[in-house]
Design an enzyme around this catalytic site. Sequence first.
Site, PDB file in Angstrom:
ATOM      1  N   HIS A 403       0.836  -1.208   0.000  1.00 21.87           N
ATOM      2  CA  HIS A 403       0.000   0.000   0.000  1.00 21.87           C
ATOM      3  C   HIS A 403       0.866   1.251   0.000  1.00 21.87           C
ATOM      4  CE1 HIS A 403      -3.470   2.575   1.344  1.00 21.87           C
ATOM      5  NE2 HIS A 403      -2.443   3.298   1.793  1.00 21.87           N
ATOM      6  N   GLU A 404       1.811   1.320   0.921  1.00 17.92           N
ATOM      7  CA  GLU A 404       2.653   2.520   1.003  1.00 17.92           C
ATOM      8  C   GLU A 404       3.500   2.692  -0.242  1.00 17.92           C
ATOM      9  OE1 GLU A 404       2.056   4.689   3.099  1.00 17.92           O
ATOM     10  OE2 GLU A 404       0.763   3.439   4.328  1.00 17.92           O
ATOM     11  N   HIS A 407       1.914   4.376  -3.253  1.00 19.54           N
ATOM     12  CA  HIS A 407       1.844   5.844  -3.282  1.00 19.54           C
ATOM     13  C   HIS A 407       2.960   6.414  -4.151  1.00 19.54           C
ATOM     14  CE1 HIS A 407      -1.459   6.635  -0.593  1.00 19.54           C
ATOM     15  NE2 HIS A 407      -0.921   5.917   0.378  1.00 19.54           N
ATOM     16  N   GLU A 432      -5.231   6.688  -2.094  1.00 23.93           N
ATOM     17  CA  GLU A 432      -5.407   5.645  -1.088  1.00 23.93           C
ATOM     18  C   GLU A 432      -6.082   4.415  -1.695  1.00 23.93           C
ATOM     19  OE1 GLU A 432      -3.995   5.866   1.752  1.00 23.93           O
ATOM     20  OE2 GLU A 432      -3.453   7.995   1.584  1.00 23.93           O
TER      21      GLU A 432
END
Length: 597
Positions: A403-404, A407, A432
């Site tokens: 997820h991170e 970004h 997100e």
Amino acid sequence: MFAFKKLLASTILAVVCASGALAAPWDASAKYATHRVREVTRDLKLETFHPESTYETFGAGIDHPLSKRADAGFEDAAVEFVAEKLSVPADQVSYKSGYEGDAHTVAYVKQHHEGVPFANAVANVAFNKDNKVVAFGSSFVKPSTIAASTPAISVDEAIAKAEAALGGKYNNWPASLEYLAQADGSAALTHVVQIQNEGTGAWYEAFVDAHSGEVLSVTDFVAKASYKVVPIQEEDLTEGFQTLTDPQNTASSPFGWHSDGTTSTTVTAGNNVITYKGSTSGTASQSSSGLNFIYTQNPNQAPTASANLNAAKVNAFYVVNTMHDIWYQYGFTEKAYNFQNNNNGKGGAGNDRVTVSVQDSAGTDNADFSTPADGQSGHMRMFLWDYTNPERDGALENDIVVHENTHGLTNRLTGGGTGRCLQTTEAGGMGEGWSDAMAEWTEHSDSSVPDYVMATYVTNDGAGIRNYPYSTSASTNPLRYSSIKSLNEVHNIGEVWANMLHNVYAALVSAHGYSNTARTDASGTAGNNIFLHLFIDALALQPCNPTFLTARDAWIQADANRYGGANKCILWKAFASRGLGVNAKSYTDDSSVPSGC
């Protein structure tokens, strides 16, 4: 209450610019698409503004002004197309960056006044393999007033103002002079400087009025993960580790994971990423000869125990490298602004591998990723989670790391490597959502598409960290396009977008099946291959600060570019099933699809 800083420019004189561009005032209903409130410090709250982007897609494509010139490069073609399309004088448009991909070529241009570029007035043009324009996005503006192009205060004075206002220090990245379009229709001249606070992890690009010294706006390079508090019950980690031998994909990482082509290491550092605790010297070393990083995590001990810490550093190193290698095969390469120290002469800025701070001491129950422009390292911070005893480490939960890391992908590809183009509330929310959707993509193992729940390990809760599981069932997950009306926070908005992409993924896999080799072979024709190609292609096609509507259109155009529109109806039906049909607008649902679908 925080006091809002007034976003007003000083020392202004009237001019007329870009007759075809957008003019203020902007529609208040588009505020999610143009604004974002940022609590920068305890004493400073900014409502940042980004001109609304217009976006068009052209299916099989249209001609540009230089179409008949065989010697015209895509850079000049993009500039000429923008100038003609917006009726802007050619000296107010300049090429910034771009690259040729396997399905499309993209170019990013900027608006200028008296040789000074606008920070937030940009455009992007995409060409297909027939040299036709297939997509065009623009946030060019027609200011009502514009500040004089000669600064009244020095860069050093602007740096001091920014440091005082933002509670950090100038990081010595070269400052620039740029215009900043404002919500009231004016354009301010600004010194643009980067301010960091190592203690808090804050990293801002500050826009300081070059006449008054006021901090007018910021780009927040940090994309934070926010999690709801849920009941926590202790549970041991008893499975999930495997010993993998040479997992790197040398087609993506030709130097391997422990070399930049010049220097080789025996620690968790290489061309794509470095993972460490405390400082970049705090890497994990090989546990025996032959680049063996074998550390057995003991769930009964604190995560700070030596073996557990090393296991976390090794796992984060493995995950970030693996995502680098997957994304590379699908188009996130050096020339497309990826994260590598040595770009091996293949384009892009280089010197920007991802830095990962494991068990970062600045926080708990969280994680974040900072994405500056191409040429500066992306920075991930992974924190411990204190809902259990002993605590749990986010670096050992792969979906949090993915997820991170995502970004970085979405912030780099949207807007041409600037890191500036997912800054509105709506665009930040989709950021997100893309991150959750990518985490889900990595965890599928066959053609089934069960409901997906994020981050159950760190919370020790089967319900995970989101309000609903991602699901094709409207009763399990009721989120629709219209849900945004009642939401004002980026993670909640992101759940709407991620669930739409869950439905898109399910539809594509249902139609085309699943490939077990999609992580290493992007040439496949299975649904999961198609999904990731369109995911990454669309990021480069969409405009700066996209909305749900323009991002959807970018997916449709990406399919036209790569697959000749073969999945057009599949995509439209999936989006429309969650209210994002042809006539969706202003967060009002529509379930209609194009004729023929």
